[in-house]
Design a protein around this motif. Structure first.
Motif, PDB file in Angstrom:
ATOM      1  N   CYS A  71      -7.945  -5.619   2.823  1.00  0.00           N
ATOM      2  CA  CYS A  71      -6.101  -4.362   2.363  1.00  0.00           C
ATOM      3  C   CYS A  71      -5.922  -4.794   0.773  1.00  0.00           C
ATOM      4  O   CYS A  71      -4.906  -4.372   0.158  1.00  0.00           O
ATOM      5  CB  CYS A  71      -5.253  -4.689   3.488  1.00  0.00           C
ATOM      6  N   GLU A 103     -14.019  -2.211   5.503  1.00  0.00           N
ATOM      7  CA  GLU A 103     -12.720  -1.626   5.507  1.00  0.00           C
ATOM      8  C   GLU A 103     -12.147  -2.455   5.656  1.00  0.00           C
ATOM      9  O   GLU A 103     -11.425  -2.739   6.848  1.00  0.00           O
ATOM     10  CB  GLU A 103     -13.351  -0.020   6.544  1.00  0.00           C
ATOM     11  N   THR A 135       0.932   5.656   1.081  1.00  0.00           N
ATOM     12  CA  THR A 135      -0.196   6.341   1.769  1.00  0.00           C
ATOM     13  C   THR A 135       0.393   7.705   1.544  1.00  0.00           C
ATOM     14  O   THR A 135       2.041   7.768   1.677  1.00  0.00           O
ATOM     15  CB  THR A 135      -0.996   6.090   3.084  1.00  0.00           C
ATOM     16  N   PHE A 153       1.000  -1.136   0.012  1.00  0.00           N
ATOM     17  CA  PHE A 153       0.203   0.242  -0.291  1.00  0.00           C
ATOM     18  C   PHE A 153       0.402   1.173  -0.172  1.00  0.00           C
ATOM     19  O   PHE A 153       2.482   0.750   0.214  1.00  0.00           O
ATOM     20  CB  PHE A 153      -0.775   0.088   1.430  1.00  0.00           C
ATOM     21  N   GLU A 201     -10.947  -0.716  -1.405  1.00  0.00           N
ATOM     22  CA  GLU A 201     -11.593  -0.962  -2.887  1.00  0.00           C
ATOM     23  C   GLU A 201     -12.022  -2.383  -2.732  1.00  0.00           C
ATOM     24  O   GLU A 201     -12.157  -2.786  -3.974  1.00  0.00           O
ATOM     25  CB  GLU A 201     -10.061  -0.502  -3.040  1.00  0.00           C
ATOM     26  N   TYR A 247      -3.272   4.993   6.422  1.00  0.00           N
ATOM     27  CA  TYR A 247      -4.088   4.498   5.037  1.00  0.00           C
ATOM     28  C   TYR A 247      -5.591   3.777   5.431  1.00  0.00           C
ATOM     29  O   TYR A 247      -5.699   3.369   6.064  1.00  0.00           O
ATOM     30  CB  TYR A 247      -3.131   3.047   4.813  1.00  0.00           C
ATOM     31  N   LYS A 248      -5.802   4.535   4.806  1.00  0.00           N
ATOM     32  CA  LYS A 248      -7.727   3.493   4.494  1.00  0.00           C
ATOM     33  C   LYS A 248      -8.332   3.384   3.086  1.00  0.00           C
ATOM     34  O   LYS A 248      -7.617   3.555   1.843  1.00  0.00           O
ATOM     35  CB  LYS A 248      -8.535   4.804   4.799  1.00  0.00           C
ATOM     36  N   ASN A 249      -9.085   1.669   3.288  1.00  0.00           N
ATOM     37  CA  ASN A 249      -9.052   1.311   1.909  1.00  0.00           C
ATOM     38  C   ASN A 249     -10.160   0.172   1.859  1.00  0.00           C
ATOM     39  O   ASN A 249     -10.795  -0.176   3.256  1.00  0.00           O
ATOM     40  CB  ASN A 249      -8.283   0.070   0.806  1.00  0.00           C
TER      41      ASN A 249
END
Length: 181
Positions: free
Chosen positions: A161, A138, A118, A116, A133, A129-131
């Motif tokens: 994640c 979450e 960020t 990831f 997708e 970090y937030k996702n």
């Protein structure tokens, strides 16, 4: 890693031998003039007396206001997750590369992986970090900067994640390089 193959190889390696091997790697880095990398190896089994002794005999860490550099956290099987922190014009750019091994992938070299990226403003000591997708659940990762190390907390499963099976970013990461070195 060595104890994972006991059933297949019929070779028994004690926990004491594994800790000794980790400390020998750390001592090698200490002798090579890489005390920060040595500290990371000693910290794998930091509750053992030999590791505590070796950490105590390293040169003291110098005050460092630089957050940028390379940080590593133990992933198992002699491998490390990595977080890089680069200073950009307006912020810090933070990248994570993580791995998950099992006995077979450790030997074959084909781990599950995850990553990831960020950002963090200069005036902060915490990155988030937030996702969502990859899942309706979450993924939330908090990176707290301390002197020469990071404390990373992951809320959410590996798949939430976007990581491969078993990859987890949580843990303590030790700074092994800073940009001013």
């Amino acid at each position: 890693m060595c104890s994972s193959f006991e059933e297949e190889t019929r070779i028994k390696i004690s926990e004491k031998d594994i800790i000794s091997a980790e400390n020998n790697v750390g001592l090698t880095y200490a002798r090579l003039g890489k005390p920060m990398l040595a500290r990371a190896w000693f910290s794998i089994s930091d509750e053992s007396k030999i590791s505590q002794y070796n950490i105590k005999n390293l040169p003291p860490l110098e005050e460092n206001s630089q957050l940028n550099g390379t940080y590593i956290g133990y992933a198992g099987y002699g491998r490390w997750n990595t977080i890089t922190v680069d200073q950009n014009k307006n912020q810090y750019d933070i990248g994570f590369q993580g791995y998950a091994f099992n006995p077979k992938t450790a030997v074959l070299g084909a781990p599950n992986m995850g990553e990831f990226y960020t950002e963090m403003p200069f005036n902060s000591k915490t990155a988030v970090y937030k996702n969502t997708e990859f899942s309706d659940r979450e993924c939330f990762i908090t990176i707290q900067f301390e002197q020469h190390q990071l404390k990373v907390t992951q809320t959410g499963y590996d798949s939430n994640c976007g990581f491969g099976g078993g990859v987890n970013s949580s843990g303590i990461y030790y700074q092994i390089e800073s940009e001013n070195e």
